[in-house]
Enzyme design. Structure first.
Site, PDB file in Angstrom:
ATOM      1  N   LYS A  38      42.027  76.573 -36.432  1.00  0.00           N
ATOM      2  CA  LYS A  38      42.161  77.772 -37.458  1.00  0.00           C
ATOM      3  C   LYS A  38      41.681  79.075 -36.480  1.00  0.00           C
ATOM      4  O   LYS A  38      42.524  80.067 -36.730  1.00  0.00           O
ATOM      5  CB  LYS A  38      41.345  77.641 -38.690  1.00  0.00           C
ATOM      6  CG  LYS A  38      41.747  78.592 -39.833  1.00  0.00           C
ATOM      7  CD  LYS A  38      40.873  78.235 -41.099  1.00  0.00           C
ATOM      8  CE  LYS A  38      39.369  78.392 -41.484  1.00  0.00           C
ATOM      9  NZ  LYS A  38      38.661  77.198 -40.823  1.00  0.00           N
ATOM     10  N   ARG A  65      36.919  64.552 -26.737  1.00  0.00           N
ATOM     11  CA  ARG A  65      36.396  65.516 -26.026  1.00  0.00           C
ATOM     12  C   ARG A  65      34.847  65.440 -25.923  1.00  0.00           C
ATOM     13  O   ARG A  65      34.352  66.136 -24.671  1.00  0.00           O
ATOM     14  CB  ARG A  65      36.754  66.906 -27.043  1.00  0.00           C
ATOM     15  CG  ARG A  65      36.592  68.223 -26.276  1.00  0.00           C
ATOM     16  CD  ARG A  65      36.465  69.401 -27.349  1.00  0.00           C
ATOM     17  NE  ARG A  65      36.098  69.435 -28.487  1.00  0.00           N
ATOM     18  CZ  ARG A  65      36.466  70.178 -29.585  1.00  0.00           C
ATOM     19  NH1 ARG A  65      37.711  70.708 -29.437  1.00  0.00           N
ATOM     20  NH2 ARG A  65      35.680  70.150 -30.576  1.00  0.00           N
ATOM     21  N   ARG A 120      28.812  70.390 -26.595  1.00  0.00           N
ATOM     22  CA  ARG A 120      29.098  71.264 -27.840  1.00  0.00           C
ATOM     23  C   ARG A 120      28.704  70.571 -29.096  1.00  0.00           C
ATOM     24  O   ARG A 120      28.957  69.453 -29.245  1.00  0.00           O
ATOM     25  CB  ARG A 120      30.593  71.542 -27.926  1.00  0.00           C
ATOM     26  CG  ARG A 120      31.069  72.388 -26.748  1.00  0.00           C
ATOM     27  CD  ARG A 120      32.754  72.679 -26.863  1.00  0.00           C
ATOM     28  NE  ARG A 120      33.068  72.869 -28.142  1.00  0.00           N
ATOM     29  CZ  ARG A 120      34.390  73.052 -28.401  1.00  0.00           C
ATOM     30  NH1 ARG A 120      35.070  73.722 -27.509  1.00  0.00           N
ATOM     31  NH2 ARG A 120      34.566  73.577 -29.765  1.00  0.00           N
TER      32      ARG A 120
END
Length: 200
Positions: free
Chosen positions: A13, A127, A135
């Site tokens: 988004k 990822r 992250r």
């Protein structure tokens, strides 16, 4: 144009909102950023929000709507804006409608990025392996919890806009450029429809 962009965590988004902001020359309004700016600027509503946050409470819908109201008065919103992360609840959606109606303006479109949750979590796990989980948002369990919260709070918002005929779904699992292209096609269709109504 005035656009609401909906989508769960990991749907891309923020990326799409930034692209739209640049291509359409309109302001990208992220609720979190707006709240932080209002608190930092010590605006009256920012001070109210700061007191609530300091007490460890969630900022109520009325205060969030007041912050949004202040922000869309700024000159960079005169030609339009993209709301990213707002509205999150039916009360916020209704508040936004009232706010815009009071200013004699309407939303042009509500675009929802839809995702396959299983595939999204698999993508995040991949990822995390590549980055070594550096992250915080690469934690699949965290993402699952955020998806559950999104589903329970924001899915009714989709239904609200669908009932008004404003909701347009775009597959958020497509490659980034494809998602951008599809959003562009949706907005192009909305623009054509609006022009036809004005000329009709």
């Amino acid at each position: 144009m005035r656009i609401v962009l909906l989508g769960p965590p990991g749907s891309g988004k923020g990326t799409q909102a930034a692209r739209l902001s640049e291509s359409l020359g309109i302001a990208h309004l992220s609720t979190g950023d707006i709240l932080r700016s209002a608190v930092a600027a010590k605006t009256p509503v920012g001070l109210r929000a700061a007191q609530i946050i300091q007490r460890g409470n969630l900022v109520p819908d009325s205060v969030v709507i007041s912050v949004i109201a202040d922000r869309i008065e700024q000159p960079d919103c005169s030609s339009g804006f993209i709301l990213d992360g707002f509205p999150r609840t039916i009360a916020q959606a209704e508040g936004l409608d009232e706010l815009l109606k009071g200013r004699g303006i309407l939303l042009d479109a509500v675009v929802e990025l839809t995702v396959d949750e299983g595939a999204l979590i698999a993508r995040i796990e991949g990822r995390a392996r590549e980055t070594g989980g550096a992250r915080a948002d690469d934690n699949p369990e965290t993402v699952r919890r955020r998806l559950e919260v999104y589903r329970s709070r924001t899915t009714p918002v989709s239904a609200y806009y669908r009932a008004q005929g404003q909701l347009h779904g775009v597959d958020g699992m497509l490659p980034i450029d494809e998602v951008t292209k599809e959003i562009g096609e949706v907005l192009g269709g909305v623009e054509l429809q609006r022009t036809a109504l004005q000329n009709g």
